[in-house]
Write an enzyme that holds these catalytic residues in place. Structure first.
Site, PDB file in Angstrom:
ATOM      1  N   CYS A 295      36.475  44.091  53.657  1.00 43.60           N
ATOM      2  CA  CYS A 295      35.607  44.405  54.792  1.00 43.60           C
ATOM      3  C   CYS A 295      34.162  44.075  54.428  1.00 43.60           C
ATOM      4  CB  CYS A 295      35.662  45.856  55.233  1.00 43.60           C
ATOM      5  SG  CYS A 295      37.271  46.365  55.822  1.00 43.60           S
TER       6      CYS A 295
ATOM      7  N   ARG B 106      35.259  38.551  52.187  1.00 46.53           N
ATOM      8  CA  ARG B 106      35.615  39.947  51.902  1.00 46.53           C
ATOM      9  C   ARG B 106      36.763  40.449  52.768  1.00 46.53           C
ATOM     10  NH1 ARG B 106      31.959  42.938  49.082  1.00 46.53           N
ATOM     11  NH2 ARG B 106      32.733  44.813  50.074  1.00 46.53           N
TER      12      ARG B 106
ATOM     13  N   TRP C 165      39.331  43.725  56.632  1.00 48.13           N
ATOM     14  CA  TRP C 165      40.543  43.515  55.839  1.00 48.13           C
ATOM     15  C   TRP C 165      41.332  44.811  56.000  1.00 48.13           C
ATOM     16  CZ3 TRP C 165      42.752  45.721  51.348  1.00 48.13           C
ATOM     17  CH2 TRP C 165      43.743  44.944  50.728  1.00 48.13           C
TER      18      TRP C 165
ATOM     19  N   ASN D  97      33.259  50.198  55.574  1.00 49.21           N
ATOM     20  CA  ASN D  97      34.039  49.550  54.520  1.00 49.21           C
ATOM     21  C   ASN D  97      34.467  50.662  53.568  1.00 49.21           C
ATOM     22  OD1 ASN D  97      34.971  47.982  52.381  1.00 49.21           O
ATOM     23  ND2 ASN D  97      32.913  47.562  51.620  1.00 49.21           N
ATOM     24  N   GLY D  98      35.756  50.722  53.235  1.00 43.81           N
ATOM     25  CA  GLY D  98      36.236  51.772  52.328  1.00 43.81           C
ATOM     26  C   GLY D  98      37.433  52.493  52.930  1.00 43.81           C
TER      27      GLY D  98
ATOM     28  N   GLU E 291      47.502  33.685  34.187  1.00 49.17           N
ATOM     29  CA  GLU E 291      46.421  33.385  35.130  1.00 49.17           C
ATOM     30  C   GLU E 291      46.777  32.135  35.955  1.00 49.17           C
ATOM     31  OE1 GLU E 291      44.059  34.827  36.404  1.00 49.17           O
ATOM     32  OE2 GLU E 291      42.710  33.301  37.151  1.00 49.17           O
TER      33      GLU E 291
ATOM     34  N   LYS F 121      38.090  39.342  48.562  1.00 50.78           N
ATOM     35  CA  LYS F 121      37.401  39.044  47.307  1.00 50.78           C
ATOM     36  C   LYS F 121      37.094  40.299  46.497  1.00 50.78           C
ATOM     37  CE  LYS F 121      35.264  36.213  44.568  1.00 50.78           C
ATOM     38  NZ  LYS F 121      36.162  35.375  43.768  1.00 50.78           N
TER      39      LYS F 121
HETATM   40  C1  F6R Z   1      42.312  36.730  41.639  1.00 51.17           C
HETATM   41  C2  F6R Z   1      41.211  37.657  41.685  1.00 51.17           C
HETATM   42  C3  F6R Z   1      41.525  39.106  41.563  1.00 51.17           C
HETATM   43  C4  F6R Z   1      40.367  39.850  40.894  1.00 51.17           C
HETATM   44  C5  F6R Z   1      40.627  41.354  40.918  1.00 51.17           C
HETATM   45  C6  F6R Z   1      39.529  42.117  40.199  1.00 51.17           C
HETATM   46  O1  F6R Z   1      41.908  35.401  41.768  1.00 51.17           O
HETATM   47  O2  F6R Z   1      40.072  37.284  41.848  1.00 51.17           O
HETATM   48  O3  F6R Z   1      42.714  39.325  40.887  1.00 51.17           O
HETATM   49  O4  F6R Z   1      40.232  39.410  39.585  1.00 51.17           O
HETATM   50  O5  F6R Z   1      40.709  41.791  42.240  1.00 51.17           O
HETATM   51  O6  F6R Z   1      38.280  41.830  40.739  1.00 51.17           O
HETATM   52  P1  F6R Z   1      36.963  42.029  39.922  1.00 51.17           P
HETATM   53  O7  F6R Z   1      36.934  41.038  38.825  1.00 51.17           O
HETATM   54  O8  F6R Z   1      35.853  41.813  40.914  1.00 51.17           O
HETATM   55  O9  F6R Z   1      36.990  43.441  39.407  1.00 51.17           O
END
Ligand code: F6R
Length: 610
Positions: free
Chosen positions: A2, A27, A75, A100-101, A483, A605
């Site tokens: 969101c 997002r 989202w 958001n939340g 990965e 994201k």
């Molecule tokens: C996959 C991806 C996610 C993030 C995960 C943690 O491509 O980006 O698996 O790595 O949601 O996010 P962060 O790194 O922001 O804590």
């Protein structure tokens, strides 16, 4: 997870809000909406299911005119994507809110509000906030107070922006557990989940702290209040990355642009952190040396891609510093009885610094007897950075593609610096100089690997019709295989799994046939001969093998065996280098399959909900 935008301006805000939503679409992108207060203080709203473009089409037919408004890209967490569930949510025709939340006590609050006569029209937890605010406004007759009284009743995480017809000059924002920044304009003020959303109107930002409430009003006035309701001043930061980060720069997708930026952002992450033959320990902060000296164990906590970076670091820290290291996904770690031996360093890895599970794990760890906490993060001013004892910022710059690429490889570089720093304070003296030199040369090697793009694209054709894929690696390349599998499944929707190559014969080998491509990561290290035997097991079962191999290895492309030669690199740094062809493979397969590469289905994201 969101995205929120708000604007109080001297001009019509529809375009500012729309551009903000486009920039926040990473997002969340299942529905979007906007509410604008007109000059005669009427609240007008438009909402649409799907991407921001769907909202844009609606606004093209019926524009929202006014100088104050809020907008949201969603989202879904509570309630499926639909127009009724899209934000802004209203209580009557006076008040609108974007959120958001997740509000954990929404059911209790809903019951109370229904008993008081409020009628709900959506399946969201946000509508509870709208009615709660309306009730509190009736009691307080002041929007700021209504927000302060309401948030005191909310359990869970929120970033909010609220407008009310009776206070037509103001937007009230509040945050706890979800990010919200204030954009400082000239005679104008803005709110957003991420500074990126506002770079078209300002480069000056105030990062709100946990529990803060803000009142933005006409003329650009910004009044901030802390969780106790006291008026506070917070510093204004200049956003340093420039606005170029939000354009694709000639690439077809953000993800491809970000893959190609890796050499440059790795160089930026190393800048100022290497001495002649050693890592500079104070890159981690002035207290780092003293804190690191007492470290006897490391616990690394992260999610998703960041977790994979942590898994690689375990091999490095144990090898280069001799410090036992555990790595765990954040959502599991915080729900078990954790044993914390004396001298344990708690390390979080996060691109966004706002991932709810990782943040909660940090808060959980702070209640325990850790020696200290270190955050490796890409977003300055994020919650994780603010709440950790030490930080090492990666310099990946904003990452727009939902599938993480450059944030991952810069995390790996930062983790190598950590392994070297821990080694250094524990007496490693000069023996790691070749790795330090290798780090200096790494950006150049990355450029050579990026030049393999065309070859990887050709290989990708063999995957477009497949439904499954297996990734194999050994040692520190097992998490790199994981990965690679995650990237492929995220953006191409092909089911992919990774195994340590030695595990194949213990079960997964049963899956291997001509329909199951098997991708292996084969650097020239001490495990190479073992890996080769594992690959023979695949060939003997008629599997189609794709091997990303060090250029010095004698292995030729032949029937059912495709070899992609990767430039020679030291053992220590090979995991960083081998990541890149796997990213390119996932990218090209996704393009061939015609998926939405930058915004894959069901994902977002920044995962700011648990
Ligand atoms: C996959 C991806 C996610 C993030 C995960 C943690 O491509 O980006 O698996 O790595 O949601 O996010 P962060 O790194 O922001 O804590």
């Amino acid at each position: 997870m969101c995205g929120i935008v708000g604007a109080v301006a001297e001009r019509h805000v529809q375009e500012i809000l729309l551009e903000g939503l486009r920039r926040l679409e990473y997002r969340g992108y299942d529905s979007a909406g906007m509410a604008v207060l007109s000059d005669d203080a009427r609240l007008n709203r438009q909402r649409a299911v799907g991407k921001v473009a769907a909202l844009e089409n609606k606004l093209a037919d019926a524009a929202l005119k006014g100088t104050l408004g809020i907008a949201h890209t969603r989202w879904a967490t509570h309630g499926r994507p639909s127009e009724q569930n899209a934000h802004p949510h209203q209580s009557g025709d006076s008040l609108a809110v974007v959120h958001n939340g997740i509000i954990e006590n929404h059911e209790t609050l809903k019951g109370e509000l229904e008993a008081q006569g409020y009628v709900f029209t959506s399946e969201t937890d946000t509508e509870v906030i709208a009615h709660l605010l309306s009730r509190e406004f009736t009691l307080a007759q002041d929007l700021l107070q209504a927000v302060q009284r309401s948030v005191a009743l909310l359990e869970g995480a929120y970033a909010l922006a609220v407008v009310h017809r009776a206070d037509p000059d103001a937007i009230i924002g509040a945050r706890k557990g979800s990010p919200l920044v204030v954009g400082v304009g000239i005679g104008e003020a803005f709110l957003a989940s991420d500074p990126l959303a506002l770079l078209q109107v300002t480069d000056r930002f105030i990062y709100m702290m946990e529990g803060d409430v803000v009142r933005l009003s006409q003329g650009g006035s910004i009044e901030l209040f802390d969780a106790g309701g006291e008026r506070v001043e917070r510093p204004t930061h200049i956003f340093e990355h420039g606005d170029g980060v939000t354009s694709k720069g000639g690439y077809r997708h953000f993800m491809l642009k970000e893959i190609h930026e890796q050499s440059q952002v790795i160089a930026a992450t190393l800048e100022g952190r290497l001495g002649d033959h050693q890592v500079l320990v104070n890159s981690f902060g002035t207290d780092a040396e003293q804190l690191f000296r007492g470290v006897r164990q490391v616990h690394i906590i992260a999610c998703g891609t960041s977790y994979h970076a942590g898994m690689v670091a375990r091999y490095w820290i144990e090898k280069l510093a001799g410090v036992p290291t555990q790595v765990e996904v954040a959502s599991e770690y915080r729900y078990r009885e954790v044993v914390v031996p004396e001298g344990t360093l708690f390390v979080t890895l996060s691109q966004s610094g706002e991932t709810a599970d990782t943040l909660a794990a940090l808060r959980f760890a702070k209640q325990r007897d850790y020696r200290g906490s270190l955050a490796i993060c890409n977003v300055p001013g994020s919650s994780l950075v603010r709440e950790s004892d030490l930080t090492l910022m990666t310099q990946a710059g904003p990452e727009i593609g939902v599938a993480s690429t450059k944030a991952f490889t810069t995390q790996l570089v930062a983790l190598m610096l950590l392994a070297l720093a821990l080694g250094r304070v524990r007496g490693a003296n000069g023996e790691h100089a070749p790795i330090v030199q290798g780090l200096r040369e790494l950006p150049g090697v990355i450029n050579q690997v990026l030049a393999l793009d065309g070859e990887v694209e050709r290989l990708s054709m063999a995957f477009a019709e497949k439904h499954h894929a297996l990734f194999l690696g050994r040692g520190a390349h097992f998490p790199i295989a994981q990965e690679g599998a995650l990237k492929l499944k995220e953006i191409s929707y092909i089911h992919a799994e990774a195994y340590p190559a030695g595990e194949l014969k213990h079960g997964p080998l049963a899956l291997v046939d001509s329909e199951m491509p098997v991708i292996a990561v084969a650097p020239n290290d001490e495990l190479l001969e073992k890996l080769k035997s594992n690959l023979q097991e695949v060939r003997a079962r008629g599997g189609e093998l794709f091997v990303f191999a060090d250029e010095s290895i004698r292995m030729e492309t032949s029937a059912h065996l495709h070899v992609l030669r990767v430039p020679a690199v030291s053992d220590a740094l090979a995991p960083i280098v081998y990541t890149i062809p796997l990213q390119l493979l996932a990218y090209h397969v996704a393009v061939l399959k015609g998926t939405d590469v930058d915004q894959p289905r069901n994902l977002a994201k920044s995962v700011t909900v648990e």
